[in-house]
Design a protein around this motif. Structure first.
Motif, PDB file in Angstrom:
ATOM      1  N   GLU A  64       8.537  93.579  60.121  1.00 55.63           N
ATOM      2  CA  GLU A  64       7.578  92.481  60.224  1.00 55.63           C
ATOM      3  C   GLU A  64       8.067  91.365  61.132  1.00 55.63           C
ATOM      4  O   GLU A  64       7.271  90.641  61.730  1.00 55.63           O
ATOM      5  N   GLY A  65       9.374  91.193  61.230  1.00 59.24           N
ATOM      6  CA  GLY A  65       9.936  90.133  62.049  1.00 59.24           C
ATOM      7  C   GLY A  65      10.156  88.846  61.272  1.00 59.24           C
ATOM      8  O   GLY A  65       9.582  88.623  60.204  1.00 59.24           O
ATOM      9  N   LEU A  66      10.997  87.990  61.809  1.00 58.64           N
ATOM     10  CA  LEU A  66      11.335  86.698  61.208  1.00 58.64           C
ATOM     11  C   LEU A  66      10.556  85.585  61.903  1.00 58.64           C
ATOM     12  O   LEU A  66      10.530  85.511  63.128  1.00 58.64           O
ATOM     13  N   HIS A  67       9.916  84.721  61.118  1.00 58.26           N
ATOM     14  CA  HIS A  67       9.202  83.583  61.695  1.00 58.26           C
ATOM     15  C   HIS A  67      10.129  82.408  61.961  1.00 58.26           C
ATOM     16  O   HIS A  67      10.078  81.794  63.022  1.00 58.26           O
ATOM     17  N   ASN A 123       3.410  80.021  68.794  1.00 55.15           N
ATOM     18  CA  ASN A 123       2.359  81.035  69.009  1.00 55.15           C
ATOM     19  C   ASN A 123       2.453  82.207  68.032  1.00 55.15           C
ATOM     20  O   ASN A 123       2.134  83.349  68.385  1.00 55.15           O
ATOM     21  N   TYR A 124       2.882  81.919  66.798  1.00 64.32           N
ATOM     22  CA  TYR A 124       2.987  82.915  65.723  1.00 64.32           C
ATOM     23  C   TYR A 124       3.889  84.089  66.096  1.00 64.32           C
ATOM     24  O   TYR A 124       3.756  85.187  65.555  1.00 64.32           O
ATOM     25  N   GLN A 125       4.798  83.862  67.050  1.00 65.96           N
ATOM     26  CA  GLN A 125       5.727  84.925  67.425  1.00 65.96           C
ATOM     27  C   GLN A 125       6.703  85.197  66.272  1.00 65.96           C
ATOM     28  O   GLN A 125       7.004  84.311  65.472  1.00 65.96           O
ATOM     29  N   VAL A 126       7.196  86.412  66.227  1.00 64.58           N
ATOM     30  CA  VAL A 126       8.244  86.753  65.269  1.00 64.58           C
ATOM     31  C   VAL A 126       9.443  87.309  66.033  1.00 64.58           C
ATOM     32  O   VAL A 126       9.303  87.865  67.122  1.00 64.58           O
ATOM     33  N   LEU A 127      10.602  87.126  65.436  1.00 61.03           N
ATOM     34  CA  LEU A 127      11.828  87.663  66.019  1.00 61.03           C
ATOM     35  C   LEU A 127      12.141  88.975  65.329  1.00 61.03           C
ATOM     36  O   LEU A 127      12.313  89.021  64.107  1.00 61.03           O
TER      37      LEU A 127
END
Length: 221
Positions: A103-106, A210-214
């Motif tokens: 899912e990624g980290l916010h 921009n709601y990106q996730v790492l």
């Protein structure tokens, strides 16, 4: 995202011993998932994930209200009284990949005490640790959570006055993360209204990115 009427944000709390990481995680979740107590040694020895219930009244997108879920990864302190820096780093890195690899980290929340000055060596250690965990874009995915703000207030220090007199180390750190910071009281139970304010600020940081996730992958070194 399976449910288009629901948004989940993934957070990790990082910081030194007795900064209030676990307590901050509990405040964000509105629960007592993480053990939090005063101790002469580091309390948290392993990573654990907490999930909130559905939260309403926080976020709207395209004119529709969404329910919000918060996931917080609690981590051992860095440095730690019982683990080496390498052990903490590898433990946290593996947990990030396990829980947020798909899912990624916010946001990574660097937890600092508002009632204690941040010295250069501490600031350097914190930045190095986050860089090793998150990589070159760490600044976009890091915010500072200043706990024990209630003690600063008791001393008659407003947020504006606090920042005016803060150490150059702290001011430099805040500047590097585009002034993404939040003050948090460390009362035993955070009131619902304050939790709403904090979550909205976090969502604003995520929106600004921009709601990106790492995306994090576990790498053996």
């Amino acid at each position: 995202m399976a449910d288009t009427n629901e948004m989940t944000i993934n957070l990790v709390v990082l910081g030194r011993t007795q900064t209030g990481k676990s307590a901050a995680g509990n405040s964000l979740l509105g629960s007592s998932d993480f053990e939090s107590r005063r101790s002469p040694s580091s309390v948290t020895t392993c990573c654990s994930l907490g999930r909130s219930c559905r939260i309403l009244g926080i976020i709207r997108r395209n004119g529709c209200e969404l329910s919000l879920r918060v996931q917080v990864l609690d981590t051992p302190s860095y440095p730690h009284t019982g683990l080496s820096k390498e052990q903490v780093r590898d433990t946290v890195r593996a947990a990030l990949a396990h829980h947020f690899g798909k899912e990624g980290l916010h946001l990574a929340l660097l937890v600092l005490r508002a009632d204690l000055p941040l010295c250069p060596d501490e600031g350097d250690d914190a930045v190095q640790f986050i860089q090793e965990l998150l990589g070159p874009t760490w600044k976009d995915f890091t915010a500072v959570l200043l706990t024990h703000a209630d003690k600063a207030e008791e001393a008659g220090c407003s947020e504006e006055a606090y920042l005016h007199s803060a150490s150059s180390t702290l001011l430099s750190l805040l500047s590097s993360v585009q002034h993404k910071y939040i003050f948090l009281d460390n009362q035993k139970s955070i009131i619902k209204e304050e939790r709403t304010i904090v979550l909205r600020k976090l969502l604003n940081f995520i929106r600004q990115n921009n709601y990106q996730v790492l995306l994090l992958k576990h790498s053996k070194e």
